[in-house]
Design a protein around this motif. Structure first.
Motif, mmCIF file in Angstrom:
data_model
loop_
_atom_site.group_PDB
_atom_site.id
_atom_site.type_symbol
_atom_site.label_atom_id
_atom_site.label_comp_id
_atom_site.label_asym_id
_atom_site.label_seq_id
_atom_site.Cartn_x
_atom_site.Cartn_y
_atom_site.Cartn_z
ATOM 1 N N GLU A 1 -73.600 43.141 9.450
ATOM 2 C CA GLU A 1 -72.638 43.189 10.561
ATOM 3 C C GLU A 1 -71.774 41.932 10.614
ATOM 4 O O GLU A 1 -70.567 42.004 10.867
ATOM 5 C CB GLU A 1 -73.393 43.391 11.878
ATOM 6 C CG GLU A 1 -74.005 44.779 12.029
ATOM 7 C CD GLU A 1 -75.006 44.873 13.161
ATOM 8 O OE1 GLU A 1 -75.590 45.955 13.348
ATOM 9 O OE2 GLU A 1 -75.221 43.849 13.860
ATOM 10 N N LEU A 2 -72.392 40.772 10.354
ATOM 11 C CA LEU A 2 -71.617 39.527 10.371
ATOM 12 C C LEU A 2 -70.607 39.491 9.226
ATOM 13 O O LEU A 2 -69.458 39.076 9.413
ATOM 14 C CB LEU A 2 -72.558 38.319 10.290
ATOM 15 C CG LEU A 2 -73.368 38.027 11.552
ATOM 16 C CD1 LEU A 2 -74.395 36.938 11.293
ATOM 17 C CD2 LEU A 2 -72.446 37.596 12.694
ATOM 18 N N TRP A 3 -71.002 39.907 8.031
ATOM 19 C CA TRP A 3 -70.062 39.913 6.907
ATOM 20 C C TRP A 3 -69.005 41.003 7.072
ATOM 21 O O TRP A 3 -67.884 40.870 6.582
ATOM 22 C CB TRP A 3 -70.822 40.083 5.589
ATOM 23 C CG TRP A 3 -71.249 38.757 5.013
ATOM 24 C CD1 TRP A 3 -70.497 37.635 4.915
ATOM 25 C CD2 TRP A 3 -72.535 38.411 4.482
ATOM 26 N NE1 TRP A 3 -71.222 36.601 4.355
ATOM 27 C CE2 TRP A 3 -72.477 37.043 4.067
ATOM 28 C CE3 TRP A 3 -73.721 39.104 4.294
ATOM 29 C CZ2 TRP A 3 -73.556 36.377 3.490
ATOM 30 C CZ3 TRP A 3 -74.789 38.441 3.713
ATOM 31 C CH2 TRP A 3 -74.712 37.096 3.324
ATOM 32 N N GLN A 4 -69.380 42.069 7.776
ATOM 33 C CA GLN A 4 -68.392 43.125 8.036
ATOM 34 C C GLN A 4 -67.285 42.610 8.955
ATOM 35 O O GLN A 4 -66.113 42.984 8.809
ATOM 36 C CB GLN A 4 -69.101 44.335 8.661
ATOM 37 C CG GLN A 4 -68.253 45.593 8.749
ATOM 38 C CD GLN A 4 -69.071 46.762 9.261
ATOM 39 O OE1 GLN A 4 -69.905 46.614 10.172
ATOM 40 N NE2 GLN A 4 -68.850 47.936 8.697
ATOM 41 N N GLN A 5 -67.644 41.721 9.889
ATOM 42 C CA GLN A 5 -66.650 41.167 10.814
ATOM 43 C C GLN A 5 -65.593 40.329 10.096
ATOM 44 O O GLN A 5 -64.449 40.260 10.540
ATOM 45 C CB GLN A 5 -67.352 40.319 11.886
ATOM 46 C CG GLN A 5 -68.187 41.125 12.861
ATOM 47 C CD GLN A 5 -68.969 40.232 13.807
ATOM 48 O OE1 GLN A 5 -68.644 39.056 14.004
ATOM 49 N NE2 GLN A 5 -70.025 40.785 14.409
ATOM 50 N N VAL A 6 -65.981 39.685 8.970
ATOM 51 C CA VAL A 6 -65.010 38.869 8.230
ATOM 52 C C VAL A 6 -64.520 39.596 6.966
ATOM 53 O O VAL A 6 -63.840 39.015 6.125
ATOM 54 C CB VAL A 6 -65.625 37.506 7.841
ATOM 55 C CG1 VAL A 6 -65.930 36.703 9.084
ATOM 56 C CG2 VAL A 6 -66.887 37.686 6.991
ATOM 57 N N ASP A 7 -64.876 40.901 6.826
ATOM 58 C CA ASP A 7 -64.438 41.752 5.713
ATOM 59 C C ASP A 7 -64.767 41.125 4.361
ATOM 60 O O ASP A 7 -63.928 41.092 3.450
ATOM 61 C CB ASP A 7 -62.931 42.034 5.803
ATOM 62 C CG ASP A 7 -62.513 43.209 4.921
ATOM 63 O OD1 ASP A 7 -61.345 43.229 4.475
ATOM 64 O OD2 ASP A 7 -63.374 44.085 4.642
#
Length: 636
Positions: A226-232
């Motif tokens: 989820e955290l890496w998804q937020q920064v694509d």
């Protein structure tokens, strides 16, 4: 020391310059006239305008002579740029050499963040090449020691998180958690980026996964994703999906695994066709995870399809560990389907590569068991699998009895109490959750190995029964003395051939013969010589057989020859040749020269005559030959 480093670096620059393509003289001159502090930035800016890694690497090599004139710190920066593009192109040995050269340049200089990153990045290359923690953790340990001396929270969190991967067994599990607790404390105190916090969650999940705590690992991998998804961050999102699928499979959460596979497929479709996309192994890992999902849900045919597709793409990835694991998965899938030959083939491919030495122990033992099965050592294979199960039970008992990991967590919570009360509460939750989670996690793995063991035992039993049946059937059909057909088998086959001949409108010939004055041979020379005479007659008679003919021993020295689709003249001719071959032969048995003859009776089948009656007719013809003085052929 520094002079040696400078000399080595100058030699490297010369070699690079000799192999580099010619660069435009105007741009070379422009860079030479640029202040030293701006040269590296200008190289970075120009490199960013190039469309792919091959072009960027080619361009960077043209700057070898320019970089040579820079201070060692700037030369090391140039080597970092070079290593990044070498890694992107799969040139891992070249990337490792570039990082090593940078380290040699930076070690004599004042401590810098670039030196720490050089060690960390080289450790990643070693991980890709070997998957051996004893090798890549050496660099991570040095990097952490250096990072603690720098006032750089971002870099320290990175070093702590990567170093935690090195403490992934029950004996040092608490050390890894302590490093991650420290990293999380620093990240929160300094409000570091999502990327750094995601690294901490990823490392935490990996520690839990490697110690069998799959539900806890699944939770942390979700948080990292989820955290890496937020920064694509596409690559790290893909990596987390890979881990999420693995944990869902370990827990038999098939619906969740299929959901993550769907997300992975979306990334493959969206990103892989982009011209400047750096990561070319997405399709390999997608097929690998599909194969793993179907293997552990017992759809072995589907697993084989996807694992073979993954192996067909093995050259697209530098992660040899997963390629070799695909070989092992294929071996297990084929064995489950009963294809022993293919199972042994893929097990051999797994054993032929050095990467297998750093695979999971239970996987290595399973492949070793398949190898033993291929060597016919069924009992050894079963014992090895039983040992695997016993090892799992031992680990299970350690968890249940509050063994090493419980002690590690208790120690960790005491240390955390002096650092941060919030972290202490989190560790307490982790400790209390261990007992509840462990049963389900271990049962999943034990079920798989018990199933495999059962399949191997059943396969071994089937093989034993099949071989036993073949052995006893052969014994019942074969005459023990001569090796030709027994009386019962001869009569059964004769009935079959007689019936077939009658249906086809063909004639069946029967030849019965025995040794003349056989009792005299036994009385004069002994039963062992008599037995040799019987065997010799059987061997001579074999020479007159066609493929469909039957030769059997039906009495002590009496034989029956069945000739399908044979006419009277053909049968009499064969009988006469057989008689003559015995009569003309001087036999030598144990130094005793012996001559003897045979009498032969021949009978043809008639439409209304049974096979037994035809045999009686041949027997009557044999009796007539005896009365005619022996050593002759009679027809009835």
């Amino acid at each position: 020391m520094q002079r040696v480093v400078v000399i080595i670096s100058m030699l490297c620059w010369c070699l690079l310059a000799m192999n580099a393509p010619v660069f435009a003289e105007e741009e070379q001159a422009a860079i030479k006239d640029t202040p030293q502090d701006d040269v590296i930035q200008q190289i970075i800016s120009h490199s960013a305008t190039l469309s792919d890694a091959k072009q960027r690497l080619s361009y960077l090599k043209t700057q070898a002579l320019v970089a040579q004139s820079l201070p060692l710190l700037k030369q090391a920066q140039w080597l970092h740029l070079l290593a990044i593009e070498q890694e992107a192109l799969g040139k891992l040995d070249g990337a490792a050499a570039s990082y090593t050269q940078a380290i040699h340049m930076l070690e004599p200089l004042p401590l810098s963040a670039l030196l720490v990153n050089s060690y960390l990045e080289r450790s990643y290359i070693v991980y890709l090449n070997s998957n051996d923690a004893s090798l890549y953790c050496q660099d991570r340990n040095i990097a952490l020691t250096h990072a603690r001396k720098l006032n750089d929270p971002e870099l320290l969190v990175k070093a702590l998180s990567l170093n935690a991967f090195c403490f992934n067994n029950a004996q040092n599990f608490n050390v890894g958690l302590m490093l991650l607790d420290e990293a999380l404390d620093i990240a929160r105190a300094n409000q570091l980026s999502n990327n750094r916090q995601a690294m901490i969650y990823n490392a935490s999940a990996t520690l839990y996964r490697d110690n069998g705590l799959h539900r806890r690992a699944l939770t942390f991998y979700k948080q990292a994703f989820e955290l890496w998804q937020q920064v694509d961050d596409t690559q790290d999102m893909f990596n987390m999906l890979h881990n999420l699928i693995g944990e869902s499979v370990n827990l038999s959460l098939w619906q969740e695994a299929d959901g993550y596979l769907a997300q992975m497929k979306t990334l493959v479709v969206e990103k892989s066709n982009l011209k400047d996309f750096k990561f070319k192994d997405f399709e390999f890992f997608y097929q690998y995870n599909l194969g793993q999902r179907w293997l552990y849900s017992y759809d072995f045919i589907e697993a084989i399809v996807h694992l073979k597709q993954a192996i067909a793409l093995e050259n697209s990835t530098s992660e040899a560990y997963f390629v070799h694991t695909s070989y092992a998965f294929l071996a297990i899938a084929y064995l489950q389907l009963g294809d022993k030959k293919q199972a042994i083939h893929w097990a051999k491919r797994f054993n032929d590569v050095s990467q297998g030495a750093h695979s999971k122990k239970d996987l290595q033992m399973a492949i070793e068991a398949i190898g033993l099965l291929g060597e016919g050592k069924t009992i050894d294979a079963v014992n090895l699998l039983l040992k695997t199960i016993n090892d799992e039970r031992t680990k299970f008992a350690d968890f249940i009895n509050n063994g090493i990991i419980y002690s590690a967590l208790e120690h960790n919570s005491k240390v955390a109490e002096h650092q941060n009360r919030l972290l202490e509460n989190q560790l307490e939750i982790k400790r209390l959750a261990l007992n509840a989670q462990h049963d389900e996690q271990q049962i999943t793995r034990l079920t798989l190995w018990l199933t495999l063991l059962l399949v191997l035992v059943l396969l071994s039993l089937m093989a034993f029964l099949y071989q036993s049946r073949r052995h006893f059937k052969h014994r019942s059909q074969t005459d023990y003395l001569t090796g030709i057909a027994s009386r019962s088998y001869t009569m059964e086959e004769g009935e079959t051939l007689h019936s077939h001949s009658r249906k086809q409108g063909q004639t069946l010939a029967v030849i019965m013969f025995d040794i003349d004055n056989f009792k005299r041979i036994n009385d004069s020379h002994g039963h062992d010589i008599g037995d040799m005479a019987i065997r010799a007659v059987a061997q001579r008679a074999k020479h007159f057989l066609k493929q469909q003919d039957i030769l059997g021993r039906v009495g002590g020295e009496e034989f029956l020859l069945i000739l399908p689709n044979s006419q009277k003249q053909d049968a009499i001719l064969i009988a006469e040749r057989l008689r003559a071959s015995i009569d003309d032969k001087i036999f030598n048995f144990k130094g005793i020269e012996l001559r003897f003859s045979i009498s032969v009776g021949v009978a043809l089948s008639h439409p209304e005559q049974s096979f037994n009656n035809q045999v009686k007719s041949a027997d009557l013809a044999l009796y007539q030959a005896k009365n005619a003085g022996r050593n002759c052929v009679s027809f009835c």
